[in-house]
Design a protein around this motif. Structure first.
Motif, PDB file in Angstrom:
ATOM      1  N   ARG A  21     -10.261   6.669  11.167  1.00  0.00           N
ATOM      2  CA  ARG A  21     -10.800   5.482  10.061  1.00  0.00           C
ATOM      3  C   ARG A  21      -9.926   6.045   8.637  1.00  0.00           C
ATOM      4  NH1 ARG A  21     -16.817   3.473   8.463  1.00  0.00           N
ATOM      5  NH2 ARG A  21     -16.069   2.374   6.440  1.00  0.00           N
ATOM      6  N   LEU A  22      -9.772   7.429   8.403  1.00  0.00           N
ATOM      7  CA  LEU A  22      -9.278   7.944   7.327  1.00  0.00           C
ATOM      8  C   LEU A  22      -7.757   7.399   7.189  1.00  0.00           C
ATOM      9  CD1 LEU A  22     -10.806  11.240   7.199  1.00  0.00           C
ATOM     10  CD2 LEU A  22     -11.122   9.519   5.463  1.00  0.00           C
ATOM     11  N   SER A  23      -7.195   7.497   8.281  1.00  0.00           N
ATOM     12  CA  SER A  23      -5.661   7.058   8.326  1.00  0.00           C
ATOM     13  C   SER A  23      -5.603   5.714   7.965  1.00  0.00           C
ATOM     14  CB  SER A  23      -5.000   7.180   9.825  1.00  0.00           C
ATOM     15  OG  SER A  23      -5.106   8.789  10.196  1.00  0.00           O
ATOM     16  N   PHE A  24      -6.466   4.614   8.243  1.00  0.00           N
ATOM     17  CA  PHE A  24      -6.282   3.391   8.016  1.00  0.00           C
ATOM     18  C   PHE A  24      -6.720   3.284   6.400  1.00  0.00           C
ATOM     19  CE2 PHE A  24      -6.754   2.452  12.459  1.00  0.00           C
ATOM     20  CZ  PHE A  24      -5.348   1.558  12.644  1.00  0.00           C
ATOM     21  N   GLU A  25      -7.535   4.238   5.889  1.00  0.00           N
ATOM     22  CA  GLU A  25      -8.013   4.224   4.628  1.00  0.00           C
ATOM     23  C   GLU A  25      -6.925   5.057   3.567  1.00  0.00           C
ATOM     24  OE1 GLU A  25     -11.934   5.258   4.503  1.00  0.00           O
ATOM     25  OE2 GLU A  25     -12.572   3.349   5.394  1.00  0.00           O
ATOM     26  N   ARG A  26      -5.646   5.639   4.169  1.00  0.00           N
ATOM     27  CA  ARG A  26      -5.135   6.280   3.513  1.00  0.00           C
ATOM     28  C   ARG A  26      -4.734   6.085   1.962  1.00  0.00           C
ATOM     29  NH1 ARG A  26       0.426   6.229   4.066  1.00  0.00           N
ATOM     30  NH2 ARG A  26       0.495   8.603   4.787  1.00  0.00           N
ATOM     31  N   GLU A  27      -4.690   4.974   1.887  1.00  0.00           N
ATOM     32  CA  GLU A  27      -4.353   4.383   0.400  1.00  0.00           C
ATOM     33  C   GLU A  27      -5.401   4.794  -0.501  1.00  0.00           C
ATOM     34  OE1 GLU A  27      -1.430   3.464  -0.504  1.00  0.00           O
ATOM     35  OE2 GLU A  27      -0.700   3.718   1.619  1.00  0.00           O
ATOM     36  N   LEU A  28      -6.629   5.052  -0.170  1.00  0.00           N
ATOM     37  CA  LEU A  28      -7.712   5.373  -1.036  1.00  0.00           C
ATOM     38  C   LEU A  28      -7.780   6.933  -1.171  1.00  0.00           C
ATOM     39  CD1 LEU A  28     -10.278   2.980   1.053  1.00  0.00           C
ATOM     40  CD2 LEU A  28      -8.947   2.504  -1.164  1.00  0.00           C
ATOM     41  N   VAL A  29      -7.375   7.735  -0.329  1.00  0.00           N
ATOM     42  CA  VAL A  29      -7.384   9.053  -0.772  1.00  0.00           C
ATOM     43  C   VAL A  29      -6.267   9.439  -1.489  1.00  0.00           C
ATOM     44  CG1 VAL A  29      -7.368  11.320   0.666  1.00  0.00           C
ATOM     45  CG2 VAL A  29      -8.340   9.054   1.738  1.00  0.00           C
TER      46      VAL A  29
END
Length: 226
Positions: free
Chosen positions: A108-116
């Protein structure tokens, strides 16, 4: 030594708690207070190991990435040929996507990487490279249909697998993932394998996965005894 061991256990506990929160809420909705509460430790203990939510996200994704090389090596050791290794790998990765919260959160975090707001490992690249090498071995052993090249096959498999698992996640929480992989491989194998006997492949994959489970149990027993 006892203090060091406690620190290792606390770090692991915090990482698992953070994974549970990220997997449930996503990166933006998660807070450090949520993670502290989930871990059941003091805020100071959490910040001692991870100074920010971003640091936790990076650590979880890195932890997830570190699982795959040993898994590939173990499957390769137990498989009769590279094509069986490739098929078995998708089922093993899929089961971890479903059952291992660190992996679930890492995906999930990989897919949300632009938010991190941190440097995150780039997803998919390592999988394409690994599968290209495995398909290349399969080609050298005469297991692939004429004209099937390792890199396009690897890219097609990575794109297809992540699509299959994502649809399964949305519709059933990945509870039907193995059935969906059965459907996928019955079709994909016919396009890449010289011998596309799916029932025979299923039997070989089950044998490899059983051997892997047995090896894991023995390793855990040895660890407990030590």
């Amino acid at each position: 030594m006892a203090i060091q061991q406690r620190a290792v256990l606390t770090r692991a506990r915090v990482l698992t708690a953070a994974a549970e929160v990220f997997a449930r809420t996503g990166f933006l909705a998660a807070s450090m207070n949520d993670i502290v509460d989930q871990a059941g430790v003091t805020k100071g203990a959490v910040y001692f190991h991870f100074p920010s939510k971003e640091a936790l996200a990076v650590a979880i994704v890195e932890e997830q990435f570190q699982q795959w090389p040993p898994l590939v090596a173990a499957l390769t050791a137990h498989s009769p040929n590279p094509l069986v290794s490739i098929v078995a790998l998708t089922y093993e990765v899929g089961s971890r996507f479903r059952d291992d919260v660190l992996v679930t959160a890492g995906i999930r975090l990989s897919f949300e990487r632009e938010l991190v707001n941190a440097d995150m490992p780039t997803p998919f690249v390592g999988w394409v490279s690994q599968l290209q090498a495995m398909f290349a071995r399969a080609r050298r052993e005469g297991l692939l249909r004429p004209g099937v090249m390792p890199m396009p096959a690897a890219r097609a498999l990575v794109g297809s697998f992540f699509g299959v698992q994502h649809v399964s996640e949305i519709l059933t929480g990945r509870q039907d993932l193995e059935s969906r992989l059965d459907e996928f491989w019955r079709i994909f194998l016919a396009g890449v394998a010289l011998d596309a006997d799916w029932p025979a492949m299923q039997r070989a994959v089950r044998k490899v996965r059983t051997a892997l489970r047995r090896e894991t149990v023995l390793a855990e027993l040895d660890g407990a005894a030590g």
